[in-house]
Design a protein around this motif. Structure first.
Motif, short mmCIF file in Angstrom:
data_model
loop_
_atom_site.label_atom_id
_atom_site.label_comp_id
_atom_site.label_asym_id
_atom_site.label_seq_id
_atom_site.Cartn_x
_atom_site.Cartn_y
_atom_site.Cartn_z
N ALA A 108 72.72 42.54 5.00
CA ALA A 108 73.90 42.86 4.19
C ALA A 108 75.12 42.14 4.73
CB ALA A 108 74.14 44.36 4.21
N GLU A 109 76.15 42.05 3.89
CA GLU A 109 77.44 41.52 4.32
C GLU A 109 78.07 42.48 5.32
OE1 GLU A 109 79.41 38.78 3.98
OE2 GLU A 109 77.64 37.90 3.07
N LEU A 110 78.19 43.74 4.93
CA LEU A 110 78.85 44.75 5.74
C LEU A 110 78.15 46.07 5.49
CD1 LEU A 110 81.35 45.76 7.46
CD2 LEU A 110 82.44 46.22 5.28
N ILE A 111 77.98 46.85 6.54
CA ILE A 111 77.43 48.20 6.40
C ILE A 111 78.49 49.16 6.92
CG2 ILE A 111 75.67 49.82 7.17
CD1 ILE A 111 73.76 47.45 7.34
N ARG A 112 78.80 50.17 6.12
CA ARG A 112 79.76 51.20 6.53
C ARG A 112 79.10 52.55 6.31
NH1 ARG A 112 85.22 53.52 4.43
NH2 ARG A 112 86.02 54.24 6.42
N ILE A 113 78.99 53.31 7.38
CA ILE A 113 78.38 54.64 7.33
C ILE A 113 79.43 55.61 7.85
CG2 ILE A 113 76.54 56.10 8.22
CD1 ILE A 113 74.92 53.47 8.65
N VAL A 114 79.77 56.62 7.04
CA VAL A 114 80.79 57.58 7.44
C VAL A 114 80.36 59.00 7.11
CG1 VAL A 114 82.72 55.96 7.21
CG2 VAL A 114 82.06 57.34 5.26
N ASN A 115 80.86 59.93 7.92
CA ASN A 115 80.72 61.36 7.69
C ASN A 115 79.28 61.82 7.50
OD1 ASN A 115 83.51 61.53 7.89
ND2 ASN A 115 83.78 61.20 5.70
N VAL A 116 78.46 61.54 8.48
CA VAL A 116 77.07 62.00 8.48
C VAL A 116 77.00 63.25 9.34
CG1 VAL A 116 74.70 61.44 9.12
CG2 VAL A 116 76.20 59.67 8.16
N LYS A 117 76.43 64.31 8.78
CA LYS A 117 76.26 65.56 9.52
C LYS A 117 74.78 65.91 9.52
CE LYS A 117 80.76 67.31 8.18
NZ LYS A 117 81.51 68.36 7.49
N VAL A 118 74.24 66.12 10.72
CA VAL A 118 72.84 66.54 10.83
C VAL A 118 72.77 67.74 11.75
CG1 VAL A 118 71.81 64.30 10.31
CG2 VAL A 118 72.42 64.84 12.66
N ARG A 119 71.71 68.52 11.57
CA ARG A 119 71.56 69.76 12.32
C ARG A 119 70.18 69.79 12.96
NH1 ARG A 119 73.74 74.71 12.79
NH2 ARG A 119 72.36 76.50 12.83
N GLY A 120 70.11 70.45 14.09
CA GLY A 120 68.84 70.59 14.79
C GLY A 120 68.61 69.42 15.72
N ASP A 121 67.36 69.19 16.06
CA ASP A 121 67.01 68.09 16.96
C ASP A 121 66.98 66.82 16.12
OD1 ASP A 121 66.33 66.84 19.28
OD2 ASP A 121 64.22 67.40 19.20
N ALA A 122 68.15 66.20 15.97
CA ALA A 122 68.30 65.14 14.98
C ALA A 122 69.05 63.95 15.54
CB ALA A 122 69.04 65.68 13.76
N THR A 123 68.96 62.85 14.82
CA THR A 123 69.71 61.64 15.10
C THR A 123 70.61 61.36 13.91
OG1 THR A 123 67.91 60.74 16.43
CG2 THR A 123 69.49 59.17 15.56
N GLY A 124 71.86 61.08 14.16
CA GLY A 124 72.79 60.82 13.06
C GLY A 124 72.50 59.54 12.31
N VAL A 125 72.30 58.44 13.04
CA VAL A 125 72.07 57.14 12.42
C VAL A 125 71.02 56.39 13.23
CG1 VAL A 125 73.12 54.92 11.79
CG2 VAL A 125 74.47 57.02 11.63
N ASP A 126 70.04 55.82 12.54
CA ASP A 126 69.01 55.01 13.18
C ASP A 126 68.90 53.70 12.42
OD1 ASP A 126 66.90 54.08 14.67
OD2 ASP A 126 65.42 55.46 13.85
N LEU A 127 69.19 52.60 13.09
CA LEU A 127 69.14 51.28 12.48
C LEU A 127 68.06 50.45 13.16
CD1 LEU A 127 72.97 50.49 12.47
CD2 LEU A 127 71.64 51.60 10.69
#
Length: 152
Positions: A108-127
């Motif tokens: 992609a040209e640009l990736i923007r990820i904002v305001n991610v909420k996760v609960r428990g044994d989790a990962t917010g962002v995986d690239l």
């Protein structure tokens, strides 16, 4: 994921999971095998990442040392890294987490990820295997351990 990044990820996963007292012997054995290959064949120490596996600076330093040592072309080390990742996925519950945003094979040209909420044994962002020309912006990631046993 490029070969050196795979080895760094395996060291981080092995250091995080394999050195815990309750770690399965399969994880510990796979990690120690990888570590021994890296040290004995290439003279690269992984102790800094073992002490602080969440430190991006330590990971980047290890990535640079591994690249300089030619680890990316060592089929046996790469095979051992795959074994660590496999063992962690099979035996470490923390590795089987939920992921808020999971991007694989993206160009992609640009990736923007904002305001991610996760609960428990989790990962917010995986690239994984993500290529951009304009960069990646990640903001406002919240991980709430909730009722997860890993987060009392």
């Amino acid at each position: 994921m490029d070969p050196v990044s795979l080895v760094v990820a395996a060291v981080v996963a092995g250091a995080t999971a394999g050195l815990k007292e309750q770690a399965q012997s399969a994880v510990r054995d796979a990690y120690l095998g990888l570590k021994n290959l890296i040290v004995q064949r290439h003279g690269v120490e992984v102790g800094a990442v073992e002490r602080r596996p969440d430190s991006e600076a330590k990971q980047e330093s290890l990535r640079e040392d591994l690249a300089d040592a030619g680890v990316g072309e060592d089929a046996e080390v790469l095979g051992a890294a795959h074994e660590v990742v496999k063992a962690v996925r099979e035996h470490d519950a923390a590795a089987a987490r939920a992921v808020g945003v999971d991007l694989n094979d993206v160009d992609a040209e640009l990736i923007r990820i904002v305001n991610v909420k996760v609960r428990g044994d989790a990962t917010g962002v995986d690239l994984d295997r993500v290529r951009t020309r304009g960069g990646i912006v990640i903001e406002g990631i919240q991980v709430d351990g909730g009722d997860s046993p890993a987060h009392p």
